[in-house]
Every structure is written in C-alpha cells, then in structure tokens.
Design an enzyme around this catalytic site. Sequence first.
Site, short mmCIF file in Angstrom:
data_model
loop_
_atom_site.label_atom_id
_atom_site.label_comp_id
_atom_site.label_asym_id
_atom_site.label_seq_id
_atom_site.Cartn_x
_atom_site.Cartn_y
_atom_site.Cartn_z
N HIS A 92 45.22 31.17 31.66
CA HIS A 92 44.45 29.93 31.74
C HIS A 92 43.66 29.72 30.45
O HIS A 92 43.72 30.54 29.54
CB HIS A 92 43.51 29.95 32.96
CG HIS A 92 42.45 30.99 32.94
ND1 HIS A 92 42.72 32.33 33.10
CD2 HIS A 92 41.09 30.91 32.79
CE1 HIS A 92 41.59 33.03 33.04
NE2 HIS A 92 40.59 32.18 32.85
N HIS A 94 40.38 29.58 29.60
CA HIS A 94 39.08 30.15 29.24
C HIS A 94 39.22 31.06 28.02
O HIS A 94 40.22 31.77 27.87
CB HIS A 94 38.48 30.92 30.40
CG HIS A 94 37.82 30.03 31.41
ND1 HIS A 94 37.59 30.41 32.72
CD2 HIS A 94 37.30 28.77 31.30
CE1 HIS A 94 36.98 29.43 33.36
NE2 HIS A 94 36.80 28.43 32.53
N ASP A 96 37.92 33.82 27.03
CA ASP A 96 38.08 35.27 27.16
C ASP A 96 39.51 35.65 27.55
O ASP A 96 39.84 36.83 27.66
CB ASP A 96 37.06 35.87 28.13
CG ASP A 96 37.17 35.29 29.54
OD1 ASP A 96 37.56 34.12 29.68
OD2 ASP A 96 36.84 36.01 30.51
N HIS A 181 40.74 28.76 40.50
CA HIS A 181 39.89 29.10 39.35
C HIS A 181 39.56 27.88 38.49
O HIS A 181 38.45 27.38 38.53
CB HIS A 181 40.53 30.21 38.53
CG HIS A 181 39.63 30.76 37.46
ND1 HIS A 181 38.43 31.35 37.77
CD2 HIS A 181 39.73 30.78 36.11
CE1 HIS A 181 37.84 31.73 36.64
NE2 HIS A 181 38.61 31.39 35.63
N ASP A 202 42.50 35.22 36.09
CA ASP A 202 41.36 34.95 36.97
C ASP A 202 41.83 34.05 38.12
O ASP A 202 42.62 33.12 37.90
CB ASP A 202 40.24 34.25 36.20
CG ASP A 202 39.59 35.16 35.17
OD1 ASP A 202 39.81 36.39 35.24
OD2 ASP A 202 38.85 34.65 34.30
N GLU A 227 42.11 40.97 38.51
CA GLU A 227 40.74 40.89 38.00
C GLU A 227 39.77 41.35 39.07
O GLU A 227 40.04 41.25 40.28
CB GLU A 227 40.42 39.46 37.57
CG GLU A 227 40.36 38.44 38.69
CD GLU A 227 39.04 37.68 38.73
OE1 GLU A 227 38.00 38.28 38.41
OE2 GLU A 227 39.06 36.49 39.10
#
Length: 486
Positions: A92, A94, A96, A181, A202, A227
């Site tokens: 995804h 994000h 991180d 998410h 996530d 996760e």
Amino acid sequence: MEHRNIRVVPLGYENRGIVEIYTVTDRRLLIFVRAGQDVGRSCLLLSMGGRNIMLDCGMHMGYSDDRRFPDFTYISKSGKYTEMIDCVIISHFHLDHCGALPYFTEVCGYDGPIYMTHPTKEICPILLDDMRKVVTDRKGDMNMYTAQELRNCMKKVIPVHLHETVKVDDEIEIKAYYAGHVLGAAMFHVRVGNASVVYTGDYNMTPDRHLGPAWIDKCRPDLLITETTYATTIRDSKRSRERDFLRKVHECVEKGGKVLVPVFALGRAQELCILLESYWEQMDLKFPVFFSAGMTEAANEYYKKYITWTNEKIKKTFAERNMFDFKHIRPWEHGRVDDPGGMVLLASPGMLHAGTSFDVFTKWCHEEKNMVIMPGYCSPGTVGAKVLAGEKKIAIDKYQTVQVKLQVENLSFSAHADAKGIMELINMCEPRNVMLVHGEKLKMEVLKNRIMANLGIPCYDPPNGSSITVPVVDVSIPCVISKRLL
C-alpha cells in the site's frame, strides 16, 4: 511426506555481523526482514524455489540519516539487485511501506518489475513527492531521490487487480486480496511451485465509515507473515471511540481552544472528516473545521474512480451523494493559524515529523486550552511519539526546543488489525506457520505465545539481525479418478 525448511533472516542495523547470504534451493524458503520487531521501514526479501521477491520497500519516519532506508547491502554486496531480485511487491501507499522504493530503483539501480494495486500506483507518487519536497526543500536534506527519479521509478510499476492471478515468470504467481486499512491496500499470496506465502502488509479486519474489512480465502499457505502493530490490543467499540472523540473536540472548541488532529492525507483523514461532517451538521456547529492535506479534491477523485474499494454504504449512496464532498470542512490557509477562537484542523502527516501538522503543533503547543488528538500509531523517534510519551520539552531540531502545554489525547482510529483481528485472519487462511513482523518486541512475544497455545500453529517473531529455520511438511495424498469422469 517431504520435509522442507523456511529460513528466516531479519535484516537490521543493530546486528550487522551475523547476517549471512544462504544458497537457496527449492526445499527452503529464505526470508530477509526489515521491521521484524520494529514498526517502520518494512522490507522483506522472500526466497523460495530459487526465486527472490521483495515484499514492501519502506522508509523509517523517525530517522533522517542512513537509517531512514533499509540496508540493501544485505541483499547484494555488489549492488546487482536486478540480477538478484525477480520482482518487488508493494502492499500500500504508506511511506513506511513504499518510501524507499524510488531510492532502491533509481539510486541503487534495481530495474525489475514492481507490482501494486491500481489505486496504490496512482496515490504512491503523490505522497512520495510530497515527502521528497518536505525533506529536500524545507529541511535541506539532499540525500533523497529527485522528482525525475520518482517518475522513472513509477514507470516500472505493473498494476494488478484484486483476486487476479499474475504470473511474474514461469514459476512465480502472485494474487492480491482486499486488506481494508487504506484505499488500495492489499495482502499478497505468493506462490513458487508448491510453496506459498501470504504477506499481509497492513490490514484491518473491522469495517469503518468508508472501507470494508480485510478478506482472504482459505488458501492454507506454508507461512503467513502478518503485521502486529496492535499485537496485544483489543479495541473498545468503534462507536464508543467516536463519541469520545467528538465530545473532546466539542468541549475544547467551546472553550476557545484549537484542536489539531495529525492524520495522513488519505485514509484516517477521510474517516474523521466524515465523522466531523455529520456531527457538525447534526449539532449545527459554526466553529471552523479545516483539512490541510492539500489533497481533498484529489482524494474525492480517487474515491470516485475506485468506488468498488469502499464499503457498501458508500457504494449505495454514491449515485445520490458523494460522501467526500464536505459542507463544513474547508481547505486550510496557513494565515489562519493565529486566528482567535476555537477551530479544528486535520493536518498531515500523522506522526508530526514534518509538514503542516508539525508547523501548526509548534504554534499551538504552548497554550493549555489547545489540544492535540493523536488518532494513530507513531514510530519511535518522531515528534508524535514523544508527545504521546508525555515529554514536556521536545527538541524539534538542533537549535529549537518547544514547551508542550496543550492537552494530549490518544484516541486510536488506526486502521490496523487488533489482536482479535489478527487471530481472525489466521483462522481465515489457515497457515501452517505464522511469522510476526511490524510490531513491538514484548507485545509480539505475548501474541506469539497466544497463537501457539490457542491455535497450535508454530509461530515466530524474529528480531532484526537473527536467523531462524521453520520446518514445513508437504503431504502428498494419492487419489483414484474414474475414467468416466474424464
């Protein structure tokens, strides 16, 4: 019965000396991990059947030196990453999970295929470029990829649809599943020959106001890599959290205070905007509410284009009304930061490490009547993590320290699975082994023991810089088929 091994070697800066590169055969799965017992900088190298797949390529938001990106030299000392890695999968948008991708492709030189979903491919470059501008233009850090390198990186991306089986080559197959998410987030089932691994990225098992719950079929992989951001947390009801959030916001602005809600530009931002919009309408409130992410219009277009990724309520009402066209929420103008009276600002990024949320925090943190509500997880080292730890003096750079006097609230609207949700996913896909990543050491240990005790499934929580071997059993079942059925 054939016995095979899964070899897990977490990558890390902490224990550089003990990591080795092993010869990979079709009887072993070899996994190099970044963010083993850590949240941030997610990056795993999965090797099985002589094939190598990188799972996510994230950056750590708490660092500004070389620890920002994964240490790719663990993969190849010579830098020949394209020869070493067959493909990269991004779960995804994000940072991180994708923040190091342009660095890996354009600076380190990886030139192979990259897979992600269609929404992720559209949203990724916008967030990456926004982060690049903050780091280079505002902080003066030149150890970052350029805008052109970012564009070159995204040209390598191959978008995939949910439930579409994609053949990377003659041996590798990947399949994406809905992860909840954020818009476009996916879990990936990776298969090489008879061996398979599910990587969750996530995910969220609980539906919210704009996205549905994660789902995967009973694929029974050799290994589930999940996760564990909230490994020991069992959340209270969503409605209870929403009532608490709205009550605190209302009380603060009624007393003339300003409420800062740090959020990421897409995801929790839309969730909380929908919540505030309906409450402001219901209560006929006149206090201004602002959204600073600079992506409100773009976000509306993404949700309109990818309406099938939203929950059933959004899909049903979309023909009559766009839930993301807000009446009470206006774009932020920085000149309003010193305006008198109560107001609410949802500002990115979510960890207070840079950008508008950070700038406004340094302006508002000196007043006791003001409030900051942290709705999600903050990586260690970020200003957000220091605020949540209760620090009253925070160094924001080498020369400046701020006094924190405002009210601090931590109301989790994070779109990660809690402990109950993680167990639910394990039961859903029935893996033979479970590996925990993207979490905190002590909490992962608790969850690992619970999984083994309650489910009887071998479970591992490798720290960065260690290696483990996971035994796997292949069971061959003979069967007789009548020729009449052929």
